[in-house]
Enzyme design. Structure first.
Site, PDB file in Angstrom:
ATOM      1  N   ASP A 139      44.617  -0.678   2.726  1.00 49.01           N
ATOM      2  CA  ASP A 139      45.945  -0.339   3.262  1.00 49.01           C
ATOM      3  C   ASP A 139      47.013  -1.007   2.405  1.00 49.01           C
ATOM      4  O   ASP A 139      46.995  -2.218   2.216  1.00 49.01           O
ATOM      5  CB  ASP A 139      46.044  -0.845   4.711  1.00 49.01           C
ATOM      6  CG  ASP A 139      47.471  -0.770   5.253  1.00 49.01           C
ATOM      7  OD1 ASP A 139      47.811  -1.587   6.128  1.00 49.01           O
ATOM      8  OD2 ASP A 139      48.242   0.082   4.771  1.00 49.01           O
ATOM      9  N   GLU A 198      26.750  19.345   2.293  1.00 46.68           N
ATOM     10  CA  GLU A 198      26.141  18.629   3.423  1.00 46.68           C
ATOM     11  C   GLU A 198      25.424  19.684   4.243  1.00 46.68           C
ATOM     12  O   GLU A 198      26.068  20.600   4.768  1.00 46.68           O
ATOM     13  CB  GLU A 198      27.193  17.917   4.268  1.00 46.68           C
ATOM     14  CG  GLU A 198      26.550  17.131   5.391  1.00 46.68           C
ATOM     15  CD  GLU A 198      27.471  16.859   6.556  1.00 46.68           C
ATOM     16  OE1 GLU A 198      28.345  17.692   6.805  1.00 46.68           O
ATOM     17  OE2 GLU A 198      27.319  15.815   7.216  1.00 46.68           O
ATOM     18  N   ASP A 210      36.447  16.499  -0.138  1.00 46.66           N
ATOM     19  CA  ASP A 210      35.726  17.172   0.947  1.00 46.66           C
ATOM     20  C   ASP A 210      36.273  18.590   1.105  1.00 46.66           C
ATOM     21  O   ASP A 210      37.490  18.784   1.186  1.00 46.66           O
ATOM     22  CB  ASP A 210      35.957  16.408   2.262  1.00 46.66           C
ATOM     23  CG  ASP A 210      34.665  15.764   2.746  1.00 46.66           C
ATOM     24  OD1 ASP A 210      34.563  14.534   2.703  1.00 46.66           O
ATOM     25  OD2 ASP A 210      33.749  16.525   3.126  1.00 46.66           O
ATOM     26  N   ASP A 265      50.401  -0.759   7.670  1.00 46.91           N
ATOM     27  CA  ASP A 265      50.329  -0.078   8.978  1.00 46.91           C
ATOM     28  C   ASP A 265      48.907  -0.100   9.534  1.00 46.91           C
ATOM     29  O   ASP A 265      48.614   0.523  10.545  1.00 46.91           O
ATOM     30  CB  ASP A 265      50.864   1.371   8.866  1.00 46.91           C
ATOM     31  CG  ASP A 265      49.990   2.246   7.971  1.00 46.91           C
ATOM     32  OD1 ASP A 265      50.292   3.440   7.834  1.00 46.91           O
ATOM     33  OD2 ASP A 265      48.998   1.723   7.402  1.00 46.91           O
ATOM     34  N   ASN A 298      50.512  -0.480   2.874  1.00 48.24           N
ATOM     35  CA  ASN A 298      51.857  -0.610   3.466  1.00 48.24           C
ATOM     36  C   ASN A 298      51.836  -1.290   4.833  1.00 48.24           C
ATOM     37  O   ASN A 298      52.785  -1.188   5.595  1.00 48.24           O
ATOM     38  CB  ASN A 298      52.522   0.777   3.562  1.00 48.24           C
ATOM     39  CG  ASN A 298      51.736   1.712   4.477  1.00 48.24           C
ATOM     40  OD1 ASN A 298      50.648   1.345   4.953  1.00 48.24           O
ATOM     41  ND2 ASN A 298      52.250   2.889   4.723  1.00 48.24           N
ATOM     42  N   ASP A 352      45.137   3.869   2.713  1.00 50.60           N
ATOM     43  CA  ASP A 352      45.975   4.948   2.173  1.00 50.60           C
ATOM     44  C   ASP A 352      45.739   5.129   0.669  1.00 50.60           C
ATOM     45  O   ASP A 352      44.998   4.362   0.045  1.00 50.60           O
ATOM     46  CB  ASP A 352      47.452   4.654   2.462  1.00 50.60           C
ATOM     47  CG  ASP A 352      47.827   3.224   2.096  1.00 50.60           C
ATOM     48  OD1 ASP A 352      48.389   2.514   2.958  1.00 50.60           O
ATOM     49  OD2 ASP A 352      47.489   2.800   0.970  1.00 50.60           O
ATOM     50  N   ASP A 409      31.417  20.231   3.477  1.00 48.40           N
ATOM     51  CA  ASP A 409      31.102  19.772   4.829  1.00 48.40           C
ATOM     52  C   ASP A 409      30.311  20.823   5.606  1.00 48.40           C
ATOM     53  O   ASP A 409      30.700  21.991   5.656  1.00 48.40           O
ATOM     54  CB  ASP A 409      32.447  19.504   5.530  1.00 48.40           C
ATOM     55  CG  ASP A 409      32.287  18.792   6.850  1.00 48.40           C
ATOM     56  OD1 ASP A 409      31.739  17.679   6.859  1.00 48.40           O
ATOM     57  OD2 ASP A 409      32.681  19.372   7.872  1.00 48.40           O
ATOM     58  N   HIS A 458      29.864   7.916   5.880  1.00 47.01           N
ATOM     59  CA  HIS A 458      30.813   7.601   6.969  1.00 47.01           C
ATOM     60  C   HIS A 458      30.293   8.029   8.344  1.00 47.01           C
ATOM     61  O   HIS A 458      30.914   7.758   9.363  1.00 47.01           O
ATOM     62  CB  HIS A 458      32.143   8.298   6.679  1.00 47.01           C
ATOM     63  CG  HIS A 458      32.004   9.774   6.637  1.00 47.01           C
ATOM     64  ND1 HIS A 458      31.331  10.455   5.632  1.00 47.01           N
ATOM     65  CD2 HIS A 458      32.402  10.720   7.497  1.00 47.01           C
ATOM     66  CE1 HIS A 458      31.351  11.744   5.888  1.00 47.01           C
ATOM     67  NE2 HIS A 458      31.974  11.945   7.005  1.00 47.01           N
ATOM     68  N   ASP A 459      29.141   8.760   8.334  1.00 48.82           N
ATOM     69  CA  ASP A 459      28.545   9.194   9.613  1.00 48.82           C
ATOM     70  C   ASP A 459      27.352   8.331  10.002  1.00 48.82           C
ATOM     71  O   ASP A 459      26.811   8.503  11.101  1.00 48.82           O
ATOM     72  CB  ASP A 459      28.033  10.632   9.493  1.00 48.82           C
ATOM     73  CG  ASP A 459      29.153  11.640   9.338  1.00 48.82           C
ATOM     74  OD1 ASP A 459      28.936  12.665   8.691  1.00 48.82           O
ATOM     75  OD2 ASP A 459      30.268  11.372   9.843  1.00 48.82           O
TER      76      ASP A 459
HETATM   77  O1  TEU Z   1      29.156  15.901   9.620  1.00 54.44           O
HETATM   78  C1  TEU Z   1      28.334  16.911  10.190  1.00 54.44           C
HETATM   79  C2  TEU Z   1      27.209  16.276  10.853  1.00 54.44           C
HETATM   80  O2  TEU Z   1      26.096  16.717  10.812  1.00 54.44           O
HETATM   81  C3  TEU Z   1      27.499  14.996  11.482  1.00 54.44           C
HETATM   82  O3  TEU Z   1      28.590  15.218  12.378  1.00 54.44           O
HETATM   83  C4  TEU Z   1      26.326  14.560  12.276  1.00 54.44           C
HETATM   84  O4  TEU Z   1      25.872  15.633  13.053  1.00 54.44           O
HETATM   85  C5  TEU Z   1      26.800  13.502  13.162  1.00 54.44           C
HETATM   86  O5  TEU Z   1      27.687  12.705  12.429  1.00 54.44           O
HETATM   87  C6  TEU Z   1      25.583  12.744  13.582  1.00 54.44           C
HETATM   88  O6  TEU Z   1      26.063  11.616  14.266  1.00 54.44           O
HETATM   89  C7  TEU Z   1      30.289  16.397   8.941  1.00 54.44           C
HETATM   90  C8  TEU Z   1      31.145  15.196   8.606  1.00 54.44           C
HETATM   91  O7  TEU Z   1      30.419  14.340   7.725  1.00 54.44           O
HETATM   92  C9  TEU Z   1      31.481  14.494   9.900  1.00 54.44           C
HETATM   93  O8  TEU Z   1      32.198  13.291   9.640  1.00 54.44           O
HETATM   94  C10 TEU Z   1      32.330  15.431  10.736  1.00 54.44           C
HETATM   95  O9  TEU Z   1      32.539  14.822  12.003  1.00 54.44           O
HETATM   96  C11 TEU Z   1      31.599  16.762  10.952  1.00 54.44           C
HETATM   97  O10 TEU Z   1      31.010  17.295   9.774  1.00 54.44           O
HETATM   98  C12 TEU Z   1      32.606  17.806  11.411  1.00 54.44           C
HETATM   99  O11 TEU Z   1      33.451  18.124  10.334  1.00 54.44           O
HETATM  100 CA    CA Z   2      48.589   2.339   5.172  1.00 54.33          CA
END
Ligand code: TEU
Ligand code: CA
Length: 530
Positions: free
Chosen positions: A21, A244, A98, A25, A23, A29, A191, A313-314
């Protein structure tokens, strides 16, 4: 290695909200990312996968896009984005973004007009008089009512599925892709790309997870769309694409990536990330290295080219999920050895390179993820106790991997209050401390990346599984006249290991080595000239 080919590249994923970050907040960013480009470059990676920074109401942290050609003010302006592209290029860092084309935000202009029955936009989305029995990835029904009809949303109700039968949707997406490729991005992470074509809206076979998926998963129509995007857009640029693909099999993966440059370059599979669960991720089971490596080996043997990842991130932090945190320093390095030692493109998620752990959440209000809150509510409806529900969230929430990047002992992510609770262990797990420590996880990742950048056996070598006795993994990579022998003790205990003639030791994650045993999570790479 100069004039690299696409198989040489290593990718680093940045989740913008949690990276840096600038700034105060509390929200990461674009200027924050720019301020850390020298750090990213220092890792030795080639490509940044930037998770969404597009205009979005942020129900799903940007995976609900309301304008594909505008930047979410949380992250900055389009000028900031242009600056990021320029600064990255100066450092010979490529950026892929993405491409979220299964759905748009319910606040996208297109959907607003579709709701008003605009004749052009009505059929951009999927409307029905009565919902069918399909269920959402985020739990609950996959339909919501607007006016006198229902619209499809396979994710949150604010993420409205596009109707890929409509030729205008294809035109709109091609325009978006060209807009960004003309700006200089290097390609896309697509995605949930293998569910975008719905062959029918009939009821699905009743399932615990994703009723209806047989009507949209891995359909022929999806292949036609990808072939068209490849011919009409991607092949007009030098690009790098990764899809994905949920619930995909090795054969389906090959259908998507081979022959080269006909659809996608590679895909993220999920099977190896589902070996420590019963039915779904909310019912975690103990990590079993043998089961994990059986899946990895299958994909290494059967798929033309893999996108190798253990975090994103998932997901959750592997040092917490796949190993005993007491040996974090060693397990993180062992998994780095495995990840970069495998055949395919390695993907490293922000924080993985310093061995960040799962979050230290103390109550539900500290979680921010829409999926987490939806599933928590569903678990309550299903009668799970508060204690049990909370434990499920602690283990499996995506917020575990979205806690702010740990730059210094005080955090270093923001001068303000972070949008998501920073892990208090930033005091001991942070970039600054590890840059100064030659034996840190960070410097081990740099060495492993350096090795892959100079040892073509790691890029082009075939994968040969050797053994997995008592969870000590041995596999080989052979190319031209060289064989690398990669050894990973995937246990939190010592394991007998006679140091037979494996060749010259290239890498190890311990300072001293025994000829008779491997220490907990000890990893080694030997070079055998053949
Ligand atoms: O993720 C799709 C997906 O398969 C995941 O949502 C998975 O099912 C879930 O995270 C299991 O816990 C993509 C993106 O990576 C995710 O961040 C988004 O939430 C999702 O699509 C919808 O765009
Ligand atoms: Ca920021």
């Amino acid at each position: 290695m100069n004039n690299k080919s696409w198989k040489d590249y290593i990718v680093y994923q940045i989740y913008p909200r949690s990276f840096m970050d600038s700034n105060g907040d509390g929200i990461g960013d674009i200027h924050g990312i720019i301020s850390k480009l020298d750090y990213v470059k220092s890792l030795g990676v080639d490509i940044i996968w930037l998770s969404p920074v597009y205009q979005s109401p942020n129900y799903d942290n940007g995976y609900d896009i309301s304008d594909y050609e505008a930047i979410n003010p949380d992250y900055g302006t389009m000028e900031d984005m242009d600056l990021l592209l320029k600064e990255a290029e100066k450092r010979d860092l490529k950026i892929i973004m993405d491409l979220v084309i299964n759905h748009t935000s319910s606040e996208h202009e297109w959907f607003k007009k579709s709701c008003e029955n605009d004749p052009v936009y009505r059929d951009y989305y999927i409307w029905k008089d009565k919902p069918n029995n399909w269920t959402s990835f985020f739990g609950g029904k996959a339909w919501d009512k607007y006016g006198d009809q229902y619209y499809l949303h396979l994710f949150a109700k604010e993420q409205v599925d596009l109707n890929w039968h409509h030729p205008k949707v294809m035109d709109e997406v091609q325009k978006i892709m060209k807009y960004w490729l003309d700006k200089g991005i290097f390609g896309f992470r697509c995605d949930v790309i293998n569910i975008i074509f719905k062959s029918s809206l009939d009821n699905g076979r009743k399932r615990i997870i994703l009723t209806g998926r047989e009507h949209y998963h891995q359909q022929e129509g999806m292949h036609q769309i990808l072939k068209t995007l490849r011919q009409e857009v991607l092949n007009k640029y030098e690009t790098f694409t990764v899809g994905e693909t949920v619930m995909v099999t090795p054969k389906q993966a090959n259908d998507l990536i081979y022959p080269e440059k006909t659809e996608l370059d590679m895909i993220f599979s999920f099977e190896h990330m589902e070996t420590d669960q019963f039915n779904n991720k909310w019912f975690r089971t103990k990590f079993k290295p043998k089961k994990f490596m059986k899946v990895i080996t299958k994909w290494q043997n059967e798929v033309y080219w893999n996108a190798n990842y253990f975090e994103n991130h998932d997901q959750q932090r592997i040092v917490s999920r796949f190993a005993n945190e007491a040996f974090r320093k060693y397990s993180a390095k062992m998994f780095a050895t495995l990840l970069i030692g495998l055949k395919g493109t390695p993907y490293i998620y922000q924080g993985q390179e310093i061995g960040m752990t799962n979050g230290d959440f103390k109550e539900m209000s500290e979680f921010m993820d829409v999926e987490t809150h939806n599933i928590y509510a569903l678990a309550k409806k299903l009668g799970f106790s508060k204690k049990r529900r909370f434990k499920m969230m602690l283990k499996s929430s995506r917020d575990n991997n979205r806690t702010p990047m740990q730059w210094t002992k005080d955090g270093g992510f923001t001068q303000g209050t972070p949008w998501l609770k920073q892990n208090s262990n930033t005091k001991t797990i942070n970039v600054e401390a590890q840059e100064a420590d030659q034996n840190s996880i960070l410097n081990y990742y740099k060495k492993m990346i350096e090795l892959r950048n100079h040892e073509e056996t790691l890029v082009h070598g075939d994968y040969q599984f050797i053994s997995m006795k008592k969870n000590v993994l041995v596999f080989e990579r052979t190319y031209a006249k060289k064989t690398l022998v990669i050894v990973c003790n995937m246990n939190d205990t010592d394991r007998k290991f006679l140091n037979q003639h494996h060749g010259k030791l290239l890498m190890t994650n311990y300072q001293e080595m025994s000829n008779l045993k491997l220490k907990p999570y000890e990893a080694r790479i030997y070079l055998k000239e053949i």
